[in-house]
Design a protein around this motif. Structure first.
Motif, PDB file in Angstrom:
ATOM      1  N   ARG A   1     -41.309  42.318  72.901  1.00  0.00           N
ATOM      2  CA  ARG A   1     -39.924  42.237  73.378  1.00  0.00           C
ATOM      3  C   ARG A   1     -39.876  41.647  74.787  1.00  0.00           C
ATOM      4  O   ARG A   1     -38.999  40.843  75.107  1.00  0.00           O
ATOM      5  CB  ARG A   1     -39.299  43.627  73.366  1.00  0.00           C
TER       6      ARG A   1
ATOM      7  N   GLN B   1     -40.326  37.923  74.566  1.00  0.00           N
ATOM      8  CA  GLN B   1     -39.093  37.268  74.115  1.00  0.00           C
ATOM      9  C   GLN B   1     -38.066  37.164  75.235  1.00  0.00           C
ATOM     10  O   GLN B   1     -37.412  36.125  75.406  1.00  0.00           O
ATOM     11  CB  GLN B   1     -38.496  38.032  72.922  1.00  0.00           C
TER      12      GLN B   1
ATOM     13  N   ARG C   1     -44.982  46.412  70.303  1.00  0.00           N
ATOM     14  CA  ARG C   1     -43.593  46.009  70.112  1.00  0.00           C
ATOM     15  C   ARG C   1     -42.886  45.802  71.450  1.00  0.00           C
ATOM     16  O   ARG C   1     -42.105  44.860  71.618  1.00  0.00           O
ATOM     17  CB  ARG C   1     -42.851  47.051  69.281  1.00  0.00           C
TER      18      ARG C   1
END
Length: 279
Positions: free
Chosen positions: A269, A272, A265
């Motif tokens: 992130r 992104q 995760r």
């Protein structure tokens, strides 16, 4: 002559809300069924205490196990019947605190811990209090949208019914073998305190939604579940020991899987953020 206050009292008593449709009287059967199952689980936990007071520890353990089975289906029945309610959630927590906190603590105390009254009583208190604290934490977070463990299919700490089952593991061994070594009060007290700590810890444990066997072994898993049920009928106490041992062995797996999930995760992130900065 009837004044406005009297008219208001009459309307309220008759079930009408200022000219609107009458309020429903009593509980519907749909709302009653899951709450009745929860109440049955509570009664099983209390009955387990009664059996322990009488020295019938086999029946006491079976009563707690039956409470765990009922606790496992009341929520599913409520969702299936669309009868979820805040009342049901609060009743479920109160039932769990008694059936999986107070009852196992008193059963263990009457069975073994009373041989060292002060130290043993503190261990029993730890189990009951930690169970209540865990349930209070769950209730406090029930309306929170951001729950990292739950959103990823994990649980925070050992669930209350599982904790009760693990705490009673020395009693399973004693019943299965008849050896008093498993009844040693100091060892039982230490074991009880460890399980109490696991119940309130922030350790990520595997939840039902996180257990997804691969397609290639699903038939094997179904066969294994059937064999476990058959073993429960033939050698229940040793089977319960095996189930507890398997769950304890899975605790490190849950921690490692959640750590890997957090790393994935965090990497997503970062990608992104890198993409946003490039734009």
């Amino acid at each position: 002559m009837i004044d406005d206050a009297d008219a208001f009292d009459d309307d309220e008593a008759s079930g009408y809300d200022f000219g609107r449709r009458p309020l429903p009287r009593g509980l519907t059967l749909r709302a009653l069924v899951p709450n009745a199952i929860t109440s049955a689980a509570l009664c099983c936990g209390l009955t387990g205490i009664r059996f322990a007071i009488g020295g019938d520890f086999r029946s006491a353990v079976l009563a707690v196990i039956l409470a765990g089975m009922l606790d496992g289906i009341d929520g599913r029945v409520a969702r299936a019947m669309r009868a979820q309610s805040r009342f049901g959630a609060e009743l479920d927590s109160l039932s769990d605190a008694i059936a999986f906190g107070v009852a196992p603590a008193l059963i263990l105390y009457l069975w073994s811990l009373q041989q060292v009254p002060r130290f043993g009583w503190f261990a029993a208190l730890a189990l009951a209090v930690c169970c209540a604290l865990r349930l209070a934490r769950f209730n406090a977070q029930i309306d929170m949208a951001d729950q990292p463990h739950k959103s990823a299919g994990f649980l925070t700490g050992v669930p209350a019914p599982v904790g009760a089952g693990l705490a009673l593991m020395p009693l399973y061994l004693w019943i299965a073998s008849g050896r008093d070594e498993f009844r040693h009060p100091v060892a039982v007290a230490i074991w009880t305190a460890v399980i109490a700590f696991l119940m309130i810890s922030n350790t990520a444990t595997l939840g039902w939604t996180g257990l997804r066997p691969r397609r290639t072994i699903r038939l094997e898993v179904i066969g294994l579940v059937g064999l476990v049920f058959a073993a429960l009928l033939t050698e229940p106490w040793l089977t319960l020991v095996g189930v507890c041992a398997a769950y304890i062995a899975m605790l490190p797996v849950g921690v490692l899987r959640y750590r890997r999930f957090r790393q994935q995760r965090a990497a997503a992130r970062d990608r992104q953020m890198s993409g946003a900065e490039a734009d």
